[in-house]
Every structure is written in C-alpha cells, then in structure tokens.
Design a protein around this motif. Structure first.
Motif, mmCIF file in Angstrom:
data_model
loop_
_atom_site.group_PDB
_atom_site.id
_atom_site.type_symbol
_atom_site.label_atom_id
_atom_site.label_comp_id
_atom_site.label_asym_id
_atom_site.label_seq_id
_atom_site.Cartn_x
_atom_site.Cartn_y
_atom_site.Cartn_z
ATOM 1 N N GLU A 177 -71.140 -63.371 77.240
ATOM 2 C CA GLU A 177 -71.031 -63.512 75.791
ATOM 3 C C GLU A 177 -71.932 -62.495 75.099
ATOM 4 O OE1 GLU A 177 -71.638 -66.885 72.335
ATOM 5 O OE2 GLU A 177 -71.475 -67.498 74.417
ATOM 6 N N ALA A 178 -73.138 -62.285 75.633
ATOM 7 C CA ALA A 178 -74.038 -61.286 75.057
ATOM 8 C C ALA A 178 -73.433 -59.889 75.175
ATOM 9 C CB ALA A 178 -75.392 -61.348 75.746
ATOM 10 N N GLU A 179 -72.811 -59.590 76.318
ATOM 11 C CA GLU A 179 -72.166 -58.287 76.488
ATOM 12 C C GLU A 179 -71.031 -58.091 75.489
ATOM 13 O OE1 GLU A 179 -70.864 -58.266 80.517
ATOM 14 O OE2 GLU A 179 -72.890 -58.062 81.339
ATOM 15 N N LEU A 180 -70.223 -59.139 75.302
ATOM 16 C CA LEU A 180 -69.106 -59.037 74.363
ATOM 17 C C LEU A 180 -69.600 -58.904 72.924
ATOM 18 C CD1 LEU A 180 -66.637 -61.642 75.873
ATOM 19 C CD2 LEU A 180 -66.378 -59.161 75.847
ATOM 20 N N GLU A 181 -70.630 -59.677 72.562
ATOM 21 C CA GLU A 181 -71.169 -59.578 71.207
ATOM 22 C C GLU A 181 -71.723 -58.184 70.944
ATOM 23 O OE1 GLU A 181 -73.989 -62.746 70.882
ATOM 24 O OE2 GLU A 181 -72.456 -64.216 70.384
ATOM 25 N N GLU A 182 -72.389 -57.626 71.946
ATOM 26 C CA GLU A 182 -72.930 -56.278 71.795
ATOM 27 C C GLU A 182 -71.798 -55.262 71.659
ATOM 28 O OE1 GLU A 182 -75.554 -53.067 74.330
ATOM 29 O OE2 GLU A 182 -75.749 -55.199 74.777
#
Length: 118
Positions: free
Chosen positions: A64-69
């Motif tokens: 999720e952090a990768e996608l948000e970034e």
C-alpha cells in the motif's frame, strides 16, 4: 555352551527392547495422550496461522505504501472548508407547517476508508 548363552542373552535383550517399544506406543495411544497431542498440534497451527497473518499484513502495508508513493497519494489530505460548516436555519412556513428549529446543525464528518468500497 557359550553359543547358547549368547543367543539366550540376545533373545532376552530383543524381548526387553520390543516390550519397551510396545509400552511406549500404548502410552501414546491413551486418550489423555491423544488429547495432549491434539492440543499441542492445534496450538502450533494457531501460531503458524498468526505468523502467516502478520506476514500478510506486513506485505499489505508495504505494498500500500508503494502504491501510494507511485500514485502520489502519500501527501496529507486537507479536510477543506466543508468541515464544521453550519447548515442554514430552515425557513418559516415550510412543508407541513413545520416551525423553524432555533438550533444550528453541522455537517457530520465521516472518515473515508478506501478499503470499504471493494
């Protein structure tokens, strides 16, 4: 004579060994022992499932952090001027002869969880 003594001792040792193995196996098959084994297996399985769930959750947070970034969604969200806004008072003589309410109402704030609409 020595040969007979040797085979007698070997037979006795084999009998003791076999009796011991059989007694151990019988003790393992008692209801109490089976219940203890099942309990231990269930606890072990529970620990494995918990570890798996924690690994999955950690992977989800990382992804999720990768996608948000990647999408640029990691910036803090500005709530905007709509929060805390008061509704206007109702007009006199509205439908069904209702009387105006002297209190003011505010718009309720609802948190948005983007995982709910999947």
């Amino acid at each position: 004579m020595f040969r007979r003594t040797f085979w007698f001792t070997a037979g006795a040792a084999a009998g003791v060994w076999a009796t011991t193995k059989v007694n151990r196996k019988l003790k393992q098959l008692t209801p109490e022992s089976l219940a203890a084994q099942a309990t231990n297996k269930a606890i072990e399985t529970g620990h494995r499932l918990k570890d798996f769930a924690l690994d999955v959750r950690a992977g989800m947070v990382q992804r999720e952090a990768e996608l948000e970034e990647a999408l640029g969604l990691d910036a803090p969200v500005d709530p905007g001027p709509a929060q805390g806004r008061e509704l206007p008072e109702p007009r006199r003589g509205t439908a069904l002869g209702s009387t105006p309410n002297p209190t003011t109402h505010s718009i309720p704030t609802i948190s948005y969880n983007r995982n709910e609409d999947h």
